[in-house]
Motif scaffolding. Sequence first.
Motif, PDB file in Angstrom:
ATOM      1  N   THR A 160       0.826  -1.213   0.000  1.00 46.46           N
ATOM      2  CA  THR A 160       0.000   0.000   0.000  1.00 46.46           C
ATOM      3  C   THR A 160       0.858   1.261   0.000  1.00 46.46           C
ATOM      4  O   THR A 160       0.564   2.241  -0.693  1.00 46.46           O
ATOM      5  CB  THR A 160      -0.936   0.009   1.220  1.00 46.46           C
ATOM      6  OG1 THR A 160      -1.736  -1.173   1.201  1.00 46.46           O
ATOM      7  CG2 THR A 160      -1.839   1.229   1.205  1.00 46.46           C
ATOM      8  N   ARG A 161       1.933   1.228   0.779  1.00 43.50           N
ATOM      9  CA  ARG A 161       2.747   2.445   0.968  1.00 43.50           C
ATOM     10  C   ARG A 161       3.761   2.648  -0.156  1.00 43.50           C
ATOM     11  O   ARG A 161       3.994   3.784  -0.595  1.00 43.50           O
ATOM     12  CB  ARG A 161       3.472   2.340   2.310  1.00 43.50           C
ATOM     13  CG  ARG A 161       4.209   3.591   2.738  1.00 43.50           C
ATOM     14  CD  ARG A 161       3.250   4.679   3.180  1.00 43.50           C
ATOM     15  NE  ARG A 161       3.962   5.883   3.562  1.00 43.50           N
ATOM     16  CZ  ARG A 161       4.410   6.139   4.799  1.00 43.50           C
ATOM     17  NH1 ARG A 161       4.178   5.258   5.767  1.00 43.50           N
ATOM     18  NH2 ARG A 161       5.034   7.252   5.076  1.00 43.50           N
ATOM     19  N   PHE A 162       4.361   1.556  -0.631  1.00 37.38           N
ATOM     20  CA  PHE A 162       5.475   1.699  -1.574  1.00 37.38           C
ATOM     21  C   PHE A 162       5.249   0.999  -2.913  1.00 37.38           C
ATOM     22  O   PHE A 162       6.034   1.182  -3.833  1.00 37.38           O
ATOM     23  CB  PHE A 162       6.764   1.155  -0.945  1.00 37.38           C
ATOM     24  CG  PHE A 162       7.112   1.815   0.361  1.00 37.38           C
ATOM     25  CD1 PHE A 162       7.634   3.099   0.386  1.00 37.38           C
ATOM     26  CD2 PHE A 162       6.907   1.155   1.555  1.00 37.38           C
ATOM     27  CE1 PHE A 162       7.963   3.709   1.587  1.00 37.38           C
ATOM     28  CE2 PHE A 162       7.234   1.755   2.772  1.00 37.38           C
ATOM     29  CZ  PHE A 162       7.757   3.041   2.786  1.00 37.38           C
ATOM     30  N   GLY A 163       4.245   0.144  -3.001  1.00 39.87           N
ATOM     31  CA  GLY A 163       3.990  -0.568  -4.247  1.00 39.87           C
ATOM     32  C   GLY A 163       4.470  -2.009  -4.210  1.00 39.87           C
ATOM     33  O   GLY A 163       5.281  -2.405  -3.371  1.00 39.87           O
ATOM     34  N   ALA A 164       3.989  -2.806  -5.168  1.00 40.12           N
ATOM     35  CA  ALA A 164       4.277  -4.236  -5.199  1.00 40.12           C
ATOM     36  C   ALA A 164       5.754  -4.524  -5.463  1.00 40.12           C
ATOM     37  O   ALA A 164       6.311  -5.481  -4.924  1.00 40.12           O
ATOM     38  CB  ALA A 164       3.412  -4.924  -6.255  1.00 40.12           C
ATOM     39  N   ASP A 165       6.404  -3.709  -6.304  1.00 41.37           N
ATOM     40  CA  ASP A 165       7.817  -3.949  -6.626  1.00 41.37           C
ATOM     41  C   ASP A 165       8.698  -3.798  -5.385  1.00 41.37           C
ATOM     42  O   ASP A 165       9.590  -4.621  -5.139  1.00 41.37           O
ATOM     43  CB  ASP A 165       8.285  -2.975  -7.712  1.00 41.37           C
ATOM     44  CG  ASP A 165       7.667  -3.290  -9.062  1.00 41.37           C
ATOM     45  OD1 ASP A 165       7.214  -4.434  -9.247  1.00 41.37           O
ATOM     46  OD2 ASP A 165       7.630  -2.385  -9.919  1.00 41.37           O
ATOM     47  N   VAL A 166       8.441  -2.752  -4.612  1.00 44.98           N
ATOM     48  CA  VAL A 166       9.224  -2.554  -3.392  1.00 44.98           C
ATOM     49  C   VAL A 166       8.947  -3.664  -2.398  1.00 44.98           C
ATOM     50  O   VAL A 166       9.865  -4.168  -1.733  1.00 44.98           O
ATOM     51  CB  VAL A 166       8.895  -1.174  -2.764  1.00 44.98           C
ATOM     52  CG1 VAL A 166       9.561  -1.039  -1.398  1.00 44.98           C
ATOM     53  CG2 VAL A 166       9.333  -0.055  -3.690  1.00 44.98           C
ATOM     54  N   ALA A 167       7.687  -4.076  -2.307  1.00 43.68           N
ATOM     55  CA  ALA A 167       7.337  -5.171  -1.394  1.00 43.68           C
ATOM     56  C   ALA A 167       8.089  -6.446  -1.768  1.00 43.68           C
ATOM     57  O   ALA A 167       8.574  -7.177  -0.898  1.00 43.68           O
ATOM     58  CB  ALA A 167       5.833  -5.417  -1.411  1.00 43.68           C
ATOM     59  N   HIS A 168       8.212  -6.699  -3.080  1.00 46.22           N
ATOM     60  CA  HIS A 168       8.948  -7.890  -3.534  1.00 46.22           C
ATOM     61  C   HIS A 168      10.433  -7.769  -3.205  1.00 46.22           C
ATOM     62  O   HIS A 168      11.061  -8.742  -2.792  1.00 46.22           O
ATOM     63  CB  HIS A 168       8.744  -8.070  -5.035  1.00 46.22           C
ATOM     64  CG  HIS A 168       9.450  -9.263  -5.592  1.00 46.22           C
ATOM     65  ND1 HIS A 168       9.130 -10.564  -5.244  1.00 46.22           N
ATOM     66  CD2 HIS A 168      10.483  -9.362  -6.483  1.00 46.22           C
ATOM     67  CE1 HIS A 168       9.920 -11.396  -5.884  1.00 46.22           C
ATOM     68  NE2 HIS A 168      10.750 -10.689  -6.647  1.00 46.22           N
ATOM     69  N   GLN A 169      10.997  -6.590  -3.381  1.00 43.97           N
ATOM     70  CA  GLN A 169      12.407  -6.377  -3.050  1.00 43.97           C
ATOM     71  C   GLN A 169      12.662  -6.556  -1.554  1.00 43.97           C
ATOM     72  O   GLN A 169      13.682  -7.122  -1.148  1.00 43.97           O
ATOM     73  CB  GLN A 169      12.839  -4.985  -3.499  1.00 43.97           C
ATOM     74  CG  GLN A 169      12.866  -4.808  -5.017  1.00 43.97           C
ATOM     75  CD  GLN A 169      13.151  -3.382  -5.425  1.00 43.97           C
ATOM     76  OE1 GLN A 169      13.389  -2.510  -4.598  1.00 43.97           O
ATOM     77  NE2 GLN A 169      13.109  -3.121  -6.734  1.00 43.97           N
ATOM     78  N   VAL A 170      11.722  -6.079  -0.739  1.00 47.30           N
ATOM     79  CA  VAL A 170      11.853  -6.263   0.710  1.00 47.30           C
ATOM     80  C   VAL A 170      11.778  -7.741   1.059  1.00 47.30           C
ATOM     81  O   VAL A 170      12.484  -8.225   1.955  1.00 47.30           O
ATOM     82  CB  VAL A 170      10.757  -5.467   1.451  1.00 47.30           C
ATOM     83  CG1 VAL A 170      10.731  -5.834   2.932  1.00 47.30           C
ATOM     84  CG2 VAL A 170      10.974  -3.973   1.277  1.00 47.30           C
ATOM     85  N   GLU A 171      10.919  -8.494   0.362  1.00 49.88           N
ATOM     86  CA  GLU A 171      10.816  -9.932   0.605  1.00 49.88           C
ATOM     87  C   GLU A 171      12.146 -10.624   0.332  1.00 49.88           C
ATOM     88  O   GLU A 171      12.599 -11.468   1.117  1.00 49.88           O
ATOM     89  CB  GLU A 171       9.716 -10.523  -0.271  1.00 49.88           C
ATOM     90  CG  GLU A 171       9.532 -12.028  -0.098  1.00 49.88           C
ATOM     91  CD  GLU A 171       8.463 -12.597  -1.002  1.00 49.88           C
ATOM     92  OE1 GLU A 171       8.471 -13.820  -1.228  1.00 49.88           O
ATOM     93  OE2 GLU A 171       7.624 -11.815  -1.498  1.00 49.88           O
ATOM     94  N   ILE A 172      12.794 -10.261  -0.788  1.00 50.16           N
ATOM     95  CA  ILE A 172      14.093 -10.851  -1.113  1.00 50.16           C
ATOM     96  C   ILE A 172      15.145 -10.433  -0.087  1.00 50.16           C
ATOM     97  O   ILE A 172      15.933 -11.259   0.392  1.00 50.16           O
ATOM     98  CB  ILE A 172      14.527 -10.433  -2.528  1.00 50.16           C
ATOM     99  CG1 ILE A 172      13.561 -11.004  -3.564  1.00 50.16           C
ATOM    100  CG2 ILE A 172      15.958 -10.897  -2.811  1.00 50.16           C
ATOM    101  CD1 ILE A 172      13.839 -10.558  -4.987  1.00 50.16           C
TER     102      ILE A 172
END
Length: 251
Positions: A208-220
Amino acid sequence: MDPSSWGSMLLSGWNELGQGQFWIALVKIMWINILLSGDNAVVIAMACRGLPHRQRLWGMILGAGVAVVLRIVFTVFVAALMTQPYLKLIGGIALFYISVKLLVPEDPDEDEVEAVEHLWRAVRIVAIADIIMSLDNVIAIAAAAQGNMALLVLGLAISIPLIVAGAALIMALLDRFPILVWAGAGLLGWIVGEVIATDPVIAGYLTTRFGADVAHQVEIGSAVLGVVLVLLVGGLWRRARLRQQPAQENV
């Protein structure tokens, strides 16, 4: 979730055993379970590697058997439960402890009672880790079974010897190449990071805050951090335990 429907659910599909479509779906479920159980085989192998040789087979069979039974039970519940806030976070922390503990050598068995306790400790580790790690398995298998309990039970039960065989192969490699123990712990650390980062609260906030791409990068990044923390904490704990053992032998 209506209790009155549980009986019909448990009995579903058994009258279809003579149909070719049933057996095609059964093979599909077995194949899915085998493909997605590589990390589970690593847990079984690492949890059982410290057992006496005569107990290793029992550890693998009981560990895989308990894990499969729990997976059958939790297929109905886990997919829904793991969408609840903070549950994957708690599960990730529990799996972190299990991953670190697998690097720490057990105290040598002094008698048969202690040996049996070590056996059941290994089975408990496998069962708990499987519950935490099995969301992908549960979703894929439940989708393939489509509510057919006969397919679910038979598919997972027949998979047990194949998972045990995989665990036995991994355990043989761990005995021959001890460095692979650290690789296995690192794999579990990666899963720890993924489980925590994909908790609905964390993933939802990041998306919600940063977008799906950032969420995926945080997951990695979280997965990489999980590897580092498991190896670091496990290594320090292992070193402390190895220092204690000679002192205990001299007492």
